[in-house]
Design a protein around this motif. Structure first.
Motif, PDB file in Angstrom:
ATOM      1  N   MET A   1       0.450  -1.434  -0.005  1.00 46.27           N
ATOM      2  CA  MET A   1      -0.294   0.135   0.126  1.00 46.27           C
ATOM      3  C   MET A   1       1.259   1.451   0.081  1.00 46.27           C
ATOM      4  O   MET A   1       0.090   2.287  -0.538  1.00 46.27           O
ATOM      5  CB  MET A   1      -1.103  -0.278   1.243  1.00 46.27           C
ATOM      6  N   ALA A   2       2.378   0.922   0.713  1.00 45.10           N
ATOM      7  CA  ALA A   2       2.705   2.514   0.698  1.00 45.10           C
ATOM      8  C   ALA A   2       3.322   2.601  -0.808  1.00 45.10           C
ATOM      9  O   ALA A   2       3.671   3.907  -0.740  1.00 45.10           O
ATOM     10  CB  ALA A   2       3.562   1.435   1.652  1.00 45.10           C
ATOM     11  N   ASN A   3       3.672   1.591  -1.457  1.00 42.54           N
ATOM     12  CA  ASN A   3       4.463   2.022  -2.627  1.00 42.54           C
ATOM     13  C   ASN A   3       3.325   2.958  -4.053  1.00 42.54           C
ATOM     14  O   ASN A   3       3.451   2.953  -4.263  1.00 42.54           O
ATOM     15  CB  ASN A   3       4.256   0.653  -3.605  1.00 42.54           C
ATOM     16  N   LYS A   4       1.775   2.312  -3.555  1.00 44.84           N
ATOM     17  CA  LYS A   4       0.765   2.721  -4.879  1.00 44.84           C
ATOM     18  C   LYS A   4       0.463   4.801  -3.732  1.00 44.84           C
ATOM     19  O   LYS A   4       0.091   5.330  -4.773  1.00 44.84           O
ATOM     20  CB  LYS A   4      -0.719   2.507  -4.231  1.00 44.84           C
ATOM     21  N   ALA A  16       3.117  14.301   2.368  1.00 46.29           N
ATOM     22  CA  ALA A  16       2.349  13.797   3.358  1.00 46.29           C
ATOM     23  C   ALA A  16       2.975  14.048   4.922  1.00 46.29           C
ATOM     24  O   ALA A  16       4.410  14.118   4.958  1.00 46.29           O
ATOM     25  CB  ALA A  16       2.073  12.573   2.842  1.00 46.29           C
ATOM     26  N   ALA A  17       2.680  14.524   5.613  1.00 47.36           N
ATOM     27  CA  ALA A  17       3.675  14.265   7.287  1.00 47.36           C
ATOM     28  C   ALA A  17       2.210  13.188   8.344  1.00 47.36           C
ATOM     29  O   ALA A  17       1.411  13.709   7.734  1.00 47.36           O
ATOM     30  CB  ALA A  17       3.206  14.988   7.553  1.00 47.36           C
ATOM     31  N   ALA A  30       5.976   2.713   7.340  1.00 47.22           N
ATOM     32  CA  ALA A  30       6.267   1.899   6.254  1.00 47.22           C
ATOM     33  C   ALA A  30       6.144   2.680   4.999  1.00 47.22           C
ATOM     34  O   ALA A  30       6.696   2.536   3.923  1.00 47.22           O
ATOM     35  CB  ALA A  30       4.267   2.136   7.021  1.00 47.22           C
ATOM     36  N   ILE A  31       6.221   4.667   5.383  1.00 39.52           N
ATOM     37  CA  ILE A  31       5.883   4.910   4.097  1.00 39.52           C
ATOM     38  C   ILE A  31       7.448   5.535   3.713  1.00 39.52           C
ATOM     39  O   ILE A  31       8.158   5.296   2.166  1.00 39.52           O
ATOM     40  CB  ILE A  31       5.619   6.256   4.349  1.00 39.52           C
ATOM     41  N   THR A  32       8.044   5.636   4.760  1.00 39.62           N
ATOM     42  CA  THR A  32       9.907   5.911   4.134  1.00 39.62           C
ATOM     43  C   THR A  32      10.590   4.331   3.827  1.00 39.62           C
ATOM     44  O   THR A  32      11.145   4.086   3.493  1.00 39.62           O
ATOM     45  CB  THR A  32      10.712   6.340   5.615  1.00 39.62           C
ATOM     46  N   GLU A  33       9.393   3.135   4.155  1.00 38.01           N
ATOM     47  CA  GLU A  33      10.941   2.255   4.139  1.00 38.01           C
ATOM     48  C   GLU A  33      10.368   1.997   2.034  1.00 38.01           C
ATOM     49  O   GLU A  33      11.570   1.092   1.767  1.00 38.01           O
ATOM     50  CB  GLU A  33       9.859   0.576   4.205  1.00 38.01           C
ATOM     51  N   VAL A  34       9.556   2.914   1.706  1.00 35.83           N
ATOM     52  CA  VAL A  34       9.618   2.615   0.335  1.00 35.83           C
ATOM     53  C   VAL A  34      10.709   3.397  -0.394  1.00 35.83           C
ATOM     54  O   VAL A  34      10.400   4.938  -0.194  1.00 35.83           O
ATOM     55  CB  VAL A  34       8.039   3.037  -0.536  1.00 35.83           C
ATOM     56  N   ALA A  35      11.699   3.360  -1.060  1.00 34.12           N
ATOM     57  CA  ALA A  35      12.477   3.706  -2.549  1.00 34.12           C
ATOM     58  C   ALA A  35      11.920   5.171  -2.507  1.00 34.12           C
ATOM     59  O   ALA A  35      10.736   4.752  -3.252  1.00 34.12           O
ATOM     60  CB  ALA A  35      13.002   3.188  -3.343  1.00 34.12           C
ATOM     61  N   GLY A  36      12.801   6.064  -2.508  1.00 30.74           N
ATOM     62  CA  GLY A  36      11.999   7.040  -3.659  1.00 30.74           C
ATOM     63  C   GLY A  36      10.859   8.098  -2.622  1.00 30.74           C
ATOM     64  O   GLY A  36      10.370   9.132  -3.218  1.00 30.74           O
ATOM     65  N   SER A  37      10.741   7.189  -1.662  1.00 34.32           N
ATOM     66  CA  SER A  37       9.658   8.618  -0.173  1.00 34.32           C
ATOM     67  C   SER A  37      10.164   9.561   0.064  1.00 34.32           C
ATOM     68  O   SER A  37       9.223  10.263   0.326  1.00 34.32           O
ATOM     69  CB  SER A  37       9.772   7.307   1.174  1.00 34.32           C
ATOM     70  N   SER A  38      11.037  10.477   0.127  1.00 36.01           N
ATOM     71  CA  SER A  38      11.937  11.656   0.420  1.00 36.01           C
ATOM     72  C   SER A  38      10.557  12.314  -1.158  1.00 36.01           C
ATOM     73  O   SER A  38      10.925  13.906   0.254  1.00 36.01           O
ATOM     74  CB  SER A  38      13.086  11.714   0.622  1.00 36.01           C
ATOM     75  N   ILE A  40       7.808  12.535  -1.703  1.00 40.76           N
ATOM     76  CA  ILE A  40       6.153  12.596  -1.458  1.00 40.76           C
ATOM     77  C   ILE A  40       6.137  12.889   0.489  1.00 40.76           C
ATOM     78  O   ILE A  40       4.940  12.529   0.821  1.00 40.76           O
ATOM     79  CB  ILE A  40       5.505  11.290  -1.386  1.00 40.76           C
ATOM     80  N   PHE A  41       6.988  12.835   1.343  1.00 44.57           N
ATOM     81  CA  PHE A  41       7.599  12.348   2.458  1.00 44.57           C
ATOM     82  C   PHE A  41       7.909  13.488   3.475  1.00 44.57           C
ATOM     83  O   PHE A  41       8.418  13.840   3.541  1.00 44.57           O
ATOM     84  CB  PHE A  41       7.336  10.957   3.311  1.00 44.57           C
ATOM     85  N   ASP A  42       7.150  14.235   4.490  1.00 43.13           N
ATOM     86  CA  ASP A  42       8.078  15.621   4.570  1.00 43.13           C
ATOM     87  C   ASP A  42       8.112  14.772   5.696  1.00 43.13           C
ATOM     88  O   ASP A  42      10.046  15.328   6.439  1.00 43.13           O
ATOM     89  CB  ASP A  42       6.893  16.559   5.217  1.00 43.13           C
ATOM     90  N   ARG A  43       7.354  14.871   7.344  1.00 42.11           N
ATOM     91  CA  ARG A  43       7.337  14.548   8.195  1.00 42.11           C
ATOM     92  C   ARG A  43       6.359  13.550   9.167  1.00 42.11           C
ATOM     93  O   ARG A  43       5.923  13.390   8.981  1.00 42.11           O
ATOM     94  CB  ARG A  43       8.594  15.790   9.020  1.00 42.11           C
ATOM     95  N   GLY A  44       7.142  13.387  10.512  1.00 43.96           N
ATOM     96  CA  GLY A  44       6.141  12.157  11.115  1.00 43.96           C
ATOM     97  C   GLY A  44       6.902  12.819  12.568  1.00 43.96           C
ATOM     98  O   GLY A  44       7.476  12.637  12.514  1.00 43.96           O
ATOM     99  N   PHE A  45       5.370  13.080  12.541  1.00 45.09           N
ATOM    100  CA  PHE A  45       5.307  13.002  14.453  1.00 45.09           C
ATOM    101  C   PHE A  45       5.164  12.243  15.349  1.00 45.09           C
ATOM    102  O   PHE A  45       3.895  11.982  15.473  1.00 45.09           O
ATOM    103  CB  PHE A  45       4.407  14.537  14.986  1.00 45.09           C
TER     104      PHE A  45
END
Length: 156
Positions: A1-4, A16-17, A30-38, A40-45
């Motif tokens: 799902m994270a790939n999608k 996303a955050a 889960a999001i940052t496990e996917v290569a290239g997630s940088s 589409i992903f800003d940060r996690g709190f």
């Protein structure tokens, strides 16, 4: 799902955050496990404590005292706070009781509140009652729900 999710966010040029309590950063993981997630992903709190919710996300103490940390109101404030304190276009939040203890009749183990905030759109809320499952199963189900919410929001 994270790939999608990565594909959908990349296509729409969205970022996303996350704001997580009971999942302790598992959605961000889960999001940052996917290569290239940088892209589409800003940060996690990870705001496990009430103080962290207040300090990092701006959740008002009065809101926590009035409704409890595991509530629709706090989930909404967490998502909105993550959006306000990041460069993201959408943010998902999770607050719940993963157990095995800590539940009550009103707020049983397995109760999890989710919210999704988007810029210039109303914040959405989902309540899930995962029921009598293990702590890891509740947390795994919460991660799936959060990813599904992000994916749905990224395709609208």
């Amino acid at each position: 799902m994270a790939n999608k999710l990565l594909v959908a966010l990349r296509e729409r040029k969205l970022v996303a955050a996350t704001a997580e309590s009971c999942t302790g950063g598992l959605v961000a993981g889960a999001i940052t496990e996917v290569a290239g997630s940088s892209e589409i992903f800003d940060r996690g709190f990870v705001t496990y404590s009430n103080k962290a919710k207040q300090d990092m996300l701006g959740v008002p103490e009065a809101l926590i005292l009035a409704h409890g940390a595991v509530s629709e109101e706090v989930a909404r404030a967490m998502a909105e706070g993550a959006l306000a304190h990041s460069g993201a276009d959408l943010a998902v939040s999770i607050t719940g009781i993963a157990g095995p203890g800590g539940g009550s009749a009103a707020k049983p183990v397995g109760l999890v509140h989710f919210a999704l905030a988007r810029r210039e759109a109303p914040t959405e809320h989902v309540e899930r009652r995962f029921g009598p499952q293990s702590r890891s199963d509740i947390r795994e189900g919460a991660v799936r729900q959060a990813l599904e919410m992000l994916l749905a929001a990224s395709t609208r």
